[in-house]
Design a protein around this motif. Structure first.
Motif, mmCIF file in Angstrom:
data_model
loop_
_atom_site.group_PDB
_atom_site.id
_atom_site.type_symbol
_atom_site.label_atom_id
_atom_site.label_comp_id
_atom_site.label_asym_id
_atom_site.label_seq_id
_atom_site.Cartn_x
_atom_site.Cartn_y
_atom_site.Cartn_z
ATOM 1 N N GLU A 141 118.743 84.172 136.029
ATOM 2 C CA GLU A 141 118.552 85.351 136.711
ATOM 3 C C GLU A 141 119.327 84.939 138.484
ATOM 4 N N HIS A 142 120.151 85.805 139.186
ATOM 5 C CA HIS A 142 120.610 85.487 140.709
ATOM 6 C C HIS A 142 120.543 84.337 141.088
ATOM 7 N N GLY A 143 121.965 84.001 140.593
ATOM 8 C CA GLY A 143 122.394 82.566 141.159
ATOM 9 C C GLY A 143 123.523 82.175 140.840
ATOM 10 N N SER A 144 124.459 81.191 141.011
ATOM 11 C CA SER A 144 125.372 81.100 140.866
ATOM 12 C C SER A 144 125.684 79.452 140.565
ATOM 13 N N ALA A 145 126.429 79.302 139.433
ATOM 14 C CA ALA A 145 126.752 77.676 138.563
ATOM 15 C C ALA A 145 127.414 76.619 139.028
ATOM 16 N N GLU A 146 127.462 75.796 138.390
ATOM 17 C CA GLU A 146 128.617 74.263 138.834
ATOM 18 C C GLU A 146 128.300 74.588 140.266
ATOM 19 N N ARG A 147 127.740 75.289 141.442
ATOM 20 C CA ARG A 147 127.898 74.144 142.356
ATOM 21 C C ARG A 147 127.696 73.493 143.142
ATOM 22 N N HIS A 167 122.061 77.750 140.766
ATOM 23 C CA HIS A 167 121.875 77.122 142.410
ATOM 24 C C HIS A 167 120.882 79.029 142.300
ATOM 25 N N ARG A 168 120.051 79.033 142.335
ATOM 26 C CA ARG A 168 119.449 80.613 142.253
ATOM 27 C C ARG A 168 119.568 80.555 143.544
ATOM 28 N N GLU A 169 119.222 81.784 144.001
ATOM 29 C CA GLU A 169 119.518 83.041 145.041
ATOM 30 C C GLU A 169 118.114 82.993 146.291
ATOM 31 N N ARG A 170 117.895 82.487 147.072
ATOM 32 C CA ARG A 170 116.586 82.059 147.851
ATOM 33 C C ARG A 170 116.005 83.530 148.168
ATOM 34 N N ARG A 171 114.695 83.863 147.737
ATOM 35 C CA ARG A 171 114.140 85.066 148.055
ATOM 36 C C ARG A 171 112.928 84.657 148.458
ATOM 37 N N GLY A 173 109.662 82.224 149.202
ATOM 38 C CA GLY A 173 108.645 81.646 148.228
ATOM 39 C C GLY A 173 109.263 80.506 148.086
ATOM 40 N N ARG A 174 109.101 79.726 146.670
ATOM 41 C CA ARG A 174 109.058 77.961 146.117
ATOM 42 C C ARG A 174 110.532 78.119 145.996
ATOM 43 N N VAL A 175 111.405 77.562 145.623
ATOM 44 C CA VAL A 175 112.762 77.354 145.310
ATOM 45 C C VAL A 175 112.222 76.394 143.948
ATOM 46 N N ILE A 176 112.583 77.017 142.663
ATOM 47 C CA ILE A 176 112.878 76.315 141.601
ATOM 48 C C ILE A 176 114.366 75.773 141.296
ATOM 49 N N VAL A 177 114.823 74.696 140.924
ATOM 50 C CA VAL A 177 115.917 74.713 140.526
ATOM 51 C C VAL A 177 116.094 74.077 139.057
ATOM 52 N N PRO A 178 116.785 74.948 138.155
ATOM 53 C CA PRO A 178 117.044 74.736 136.371
ATOM 54 C C PRO A 178 118.264 73.236 136.150
ATOM 55 N N ASP A 179 118.172 72.296 135.565
ATOM 56 C CA ASP A 179 118.992 71.732 134.516
ATOM 57 C C ASP A 179 119.532 72.596 133.486
ATOM 58 N N TYR A 180 120.183 72.520 132.993
ATOM 59 C CA TYR A 180 120.319 72.260 131.705
ATOM 60 C C TYR A 180 120.637 71.427 130.589
ATOM 61 N N LYS A 181 120.076 71.263 129.424
ATOM 62 C CA LYS A 181 120.569 69.774 128.568
ATOM 63 C C LYS A 181 120.321 70.635 127.358
ATOM 64 N N THR A 182 121.576 70.160 126.355
ATOM 65 C CA THR A 182 121.142 69.915 124.931
ATOM 66 C C THR A 182 120.453 68.822 124.026
#
Length: 294
Positions: A141-147, A167-171, A173-182
């Motif tokens: 949620e609340h972010g942009s893909a492929e930066r 890239h999730r918007e910094r709101r 607290g701790r920044v969490i970066v998700p990476d999607y794998k199939t």
């Protein structure tokens, strides 16, 4: 604007976060003089070597596109962005016919991902299953893909780059970066084996380095993998590497940067070894010895 200006290649000269960098441009490396990505860093390390890395960089036309890569790229587009425009649906049951093969070839030449009808339906089902997963859906949620991130390594000056799936918007607290794998399996132990096989433990600290270098995250930032199976019911696992895995990945990444710097400065990109090496048989070969002695 002239046609020549329109055709001018994208060049990245300054550190920063860049949106709308096409995937093919990012992977071709738009940094003058060259830069190093996480996946390229892994090509410098065993079981690969600098000679193979240099050949890979110098001969992009030889890089093969596979059905698995097409599927993974298409899944990223649909799952992360809800965008099916990069996908070309091939009107065939399989690729046995020449017509289907030509359609797929034309799609790839246009920078798109060919999928058979059942593959497209699978990608759509995966996107729906991920949206139904409370934690994974929230992470996207609340972010942009492929930066795309570009920065200079503070220790060596080597230019580095990374491409964030999300890239999730910094709101605060701790920044969490998700990476999607199939994956074939999202079972944690199976994914642990995939981490080692594909070098994902190098990728995680590499991306965190980029975020911190560009002041997008603090030292407490986390990198998590959203792993999704490619068969029904499309199970999702959210995984974070432990401290030992991250420490090893960080050390391997540093070693790759050192090798890259040395090879760039000397112009020499060696193979596996310049000396005679001693080779041992694998442990299971002891069975052959016992059989030989009857």
């Amino acid at each position: 604007m002239t046609a020549a200006a329109e055709a001018a290649p994208l060049v990245i000269e300054r550190p920063g976060v860049y949106d709308d960098v096409p995937a093919e441009v990012y992977h071709a490396d738009p940094v003058p003089g060259g830069s190093l990505s996480s996946s390229e860093a892994r090509r410098l390390l065993p079981p690969s070597c600098p000679a193979l890395f240099r050949h890979y960089k110098d001969h992009p036309e030889q890089r093969k596109t596979t059905k698995a890569l097409d599927f993974g790229s298409a899944a990223h587009a649909v799952v992360l962005e809800g965008d099916e425009t990069p996908i070309v649906a091939i009107n065939a049951e399989n690729y046995r016919t020449k017509a289907a093969q030509q359609q797929a070839k034309a799609a790839r030449a246009a920078g798109k991902y060919p999928l058979l009808p059942d593959e497209l339906e699978t990608v759509r089902a995966m996107a729906a299953a991920l949206k139904a997963h409370p934690l994974a859906a929230k992470l996207l949620e609340h972010g942009s893909a492929e930066r795309s991130l570009f920065w200079a390594d503070p220790e060596t000056g080597v230019r580095r780059r990374a491409r964030l799936d999300w890239h999730r918007e910094r709101r605060g607290g701790r920044v969490i970066v998700p990476d999607y794998k199939t994956a074939v399996s999202a079972e944690p132990r199976a994914f642990g084996r995939a981490v080692r096989e594909h070098g994902y433990h190098v990728q995680a600290p590499w991306y965190l380095d980029g975020l911190q270098a560009l002041d997008l995250a603090g030292p407490d930032a986390a990198f998590v993998f959203i792993v999704q199976e490619k068969t029904a019911p499309y199970v999702v696992t959210v995984a974070e590497l432990d401290a030992d895995a991250l420490a090893l990945g960080q050390a391997l990444g540093r070693r790759a940067i050192e090798i890259y710097q040395q090879c760039t400065e000397t112009g020499r990109w060696p193979g596996y070894s310049g000396d005679i090496v001693h080779v041992s048989l694998p442990p299971w070969a002891a069975d052959d010895l016992e059989a030989a002695h009857g």
